[in-house]
Design a protein around this motif. Structure first.
Motif, mmCIF file in Angstrom:
data_model
loop_
_atom_site.group_PDB
_atom_site.id
_atom_site.type_symbol
_atom_site.label_atom_id
_atom_site.label_comp_id
_atom_site.label_asym_id
_atom_site.label_seq_id
_atom_site.Cartn_x
_atom_site.Cartn_y
_atom_site.Cartn_z
ATOM 1 N N ASP A 33 44.291 -4.952 35.919
ATOM 2 C CA ASP A 33 45.445 -4.104 35.660
ATOM 3 C C ASP A 33 45.376 -2.833 36.512
ATOM 4 O O ASP A 33 44.518 -2.697 37.385
ATOM 5 C CB ASP A 33 45.549 -3.772 34.166
ATOM 6 N N PHE A 34 46.245 -1.884 36.218
ATOM 7 C CA PHE A 34 46.342 -0.653 37.005
ATOM 8 C C PHE A 34 45.147 0.280 36.825
ATOM 9 O O PHE A 34 45.004 1.248 37.565
ATOM 10 C CB PHE A 34 47.643 0.092 36.680
ATOM 11 N N ARG A 89 57.252 0.341 40.470
ATOM 12 C CA ARG A 89 56.236 0.778 39.503
ATOM 13 C C ARG A 89 54.805 0.529 39.952
ATOM 14 O O ARG A 89 53.873 1.102 39.395
ATOM 15 C CB ARG A 89 56.438 0.068 38.165
ATOM 16 N N TYR A 90 54.607 -0.356 40.926
ATOM 17 C CA TYR A 90 53.251 -0.735 41.321
ATOM 18 C C TYR A 90 53.125 -0.814 42.835
ATOM 19 O O TYR A 90 54.070 -1.154 43.535
ATOM 20 C CB TYR A 90 52.871 -2.104 40.726
ATOM 21 N N LYS A 146 50.248 8.275 41.317
ATOM 22 C CA LYS A 146 49.405 7.336 40.587
ATOM 23 C C LYS A 146 49.383 7.680 39.106
ATOM 24 O O LYS A 146 49.220 8.831 38.714
ATOM 25 C CB LYS A 146 47.979 7.372 41.158
ATOM 26 N N GLN A 147 49.507 6.642 38.271
ATOM 27 C CA GLN A 147 49.389 6.771 36.829
ATOM 28 C C GLN A 147 48.033 6.210 36.404
ATOM 29 O O GLN A 147 47.637 5.143 36.870
ATOM 30 C CB GLN A 147 50.506 5.986 36.126
ATOM 31 N N ASP A 179 54.525 6.549 39.169
ATOM 32 C CA ASP A 179 55.705 7.047 38.468
ATOM 33 C C ASP A 179 56.899 7.060 39.425
ATOM 34 O O ASP A 179 56.799 6.612 40.572
ATOM 35 C CB ASP A 179 55.442 8.421 37.847
ATOM 36 N N ASN A 187 45.803 -2.924 41.819
ATOM 37 C CA ASN A 187 47.206 -2.704 41.486
ATOM 38 C C ASN A 187 47.325 -1.279 40.964
ATOM 39 O O ASN A 187 46.759 -0.954 39.931
ATOM 40 C CB ASN A 187 47.664 -3.692 40.414
ATOM 41 N N ARG A 204 49.580 1.661 39.439
ATOM 42 C CA ARG A 204 50.858 1.992 38.795
ATOM 43 C C ARG A 204 51.270 3.382 39.256
ATOM 44 O O ARG A 204 50.437 4.287 39.303
ATOM 45 C CB ARG A 204 50.714 1.965 37.284
ATOM 46 N N GLU A 214 52.892 -3.216 31.410
ATOM 47 C CA GLU A 214 54.184 -2.581 31.649
ATOM 48 C C GLU A 214 54.795 -3.347 32.819
ATOM 49 O O GLU A 214 54.333 -3.231 33.951
ATOM 50 C CB GLU A 214 54.036 -1.105 31.992
#
Length: 186
Positions: A116-117, A174-175, A160-161, A155, A151, A153, A168
């Motif tokens: 995941d992110f 978004r990615y 970067k988130q 905003d 990957n 994520r 999500e």
């Protein structure tokens, strides 16, 4: 000999395109395939495997409650089972797909993200990494030109988130597929 395959990559590596090509190859020769995608991923509509290149196909969906043994028992002479968005499989579903490959002699090819992110394994991916008979890393590249393995994520402003729910659904807005260095530097 049928096997359980896991073909994984960062986003935008062509996993869905490859799945659609495999389905076409089997069907062109008169074989029956069953194709599933995660119900949770509805970016292009419910139950659609869609390539960024354009090809799209309506398929069956799976949820956390899908019983693959029951579903596949109802179709005689299946040549291959193809799973898109395999990271969303549950551990029991991966075990069931492993059983189908080895006891029903049906090849099962799963395509999905590994992490995941936040760099954490998805549950389905973790189970596939443990049980798959063959694994293939599909390649894509980072903006810097290196192999993308992460990957990231972002905003709406492209920042970067680092926190949030593991799942999500989102695409390029978004990615970003990035290498480890760019992932750390962001």
């Amino acid at each position: 000999m049928a096997k359980l395959f896991f073909r994984y990559a960062a986003m935008n590596a062509g996993k869905s395109t490859a799945l659609l090509q495999v389905a076409h190859n089997y069907e062109e020769r008169g074989h029956t395939v069953r194709i599933f995608t995660a119900a949770v991923d509805d970016r292009y509509g419910q139950g659609k495997v869609t390539s960024r290149l354009g090809p799209q196909r309506q398929t069956e969906v799976f949820t956390r409650d899908t019983d693959f043994r029951e579903l596949l028992a109802a179709t005689p002479r299946i040549a291959c089972v193809l799973i898109d968005e395999a990271q969303f499989l549950t551990k029991p579903q991966v075990w069931a797909l492993h059983e189908i490959a080895h006891l029903q002699h049906i090849p099962v090819i799963c395509y999905g993200l590994r992490t995941d992110f936040q760099g954490e394994l998805f549950p389905g991916s973790a189970s596939l990494l443990g049980l798959a008979d063959e694994m293939d890393e599909m390649k894509t590249i980072c903006d810097c030109g290196r192999k993308a393995t992460m990957n990231m994520r972002v905003d709406a402003s492209g920042r970067k988130q680092t926190e949030g729910a593991q799942v999500e659904i989102g695409g390029n807005s978004r990615y970003r597929s990035v290498c480890g260095r760019c992932f750390r530097a962001a």
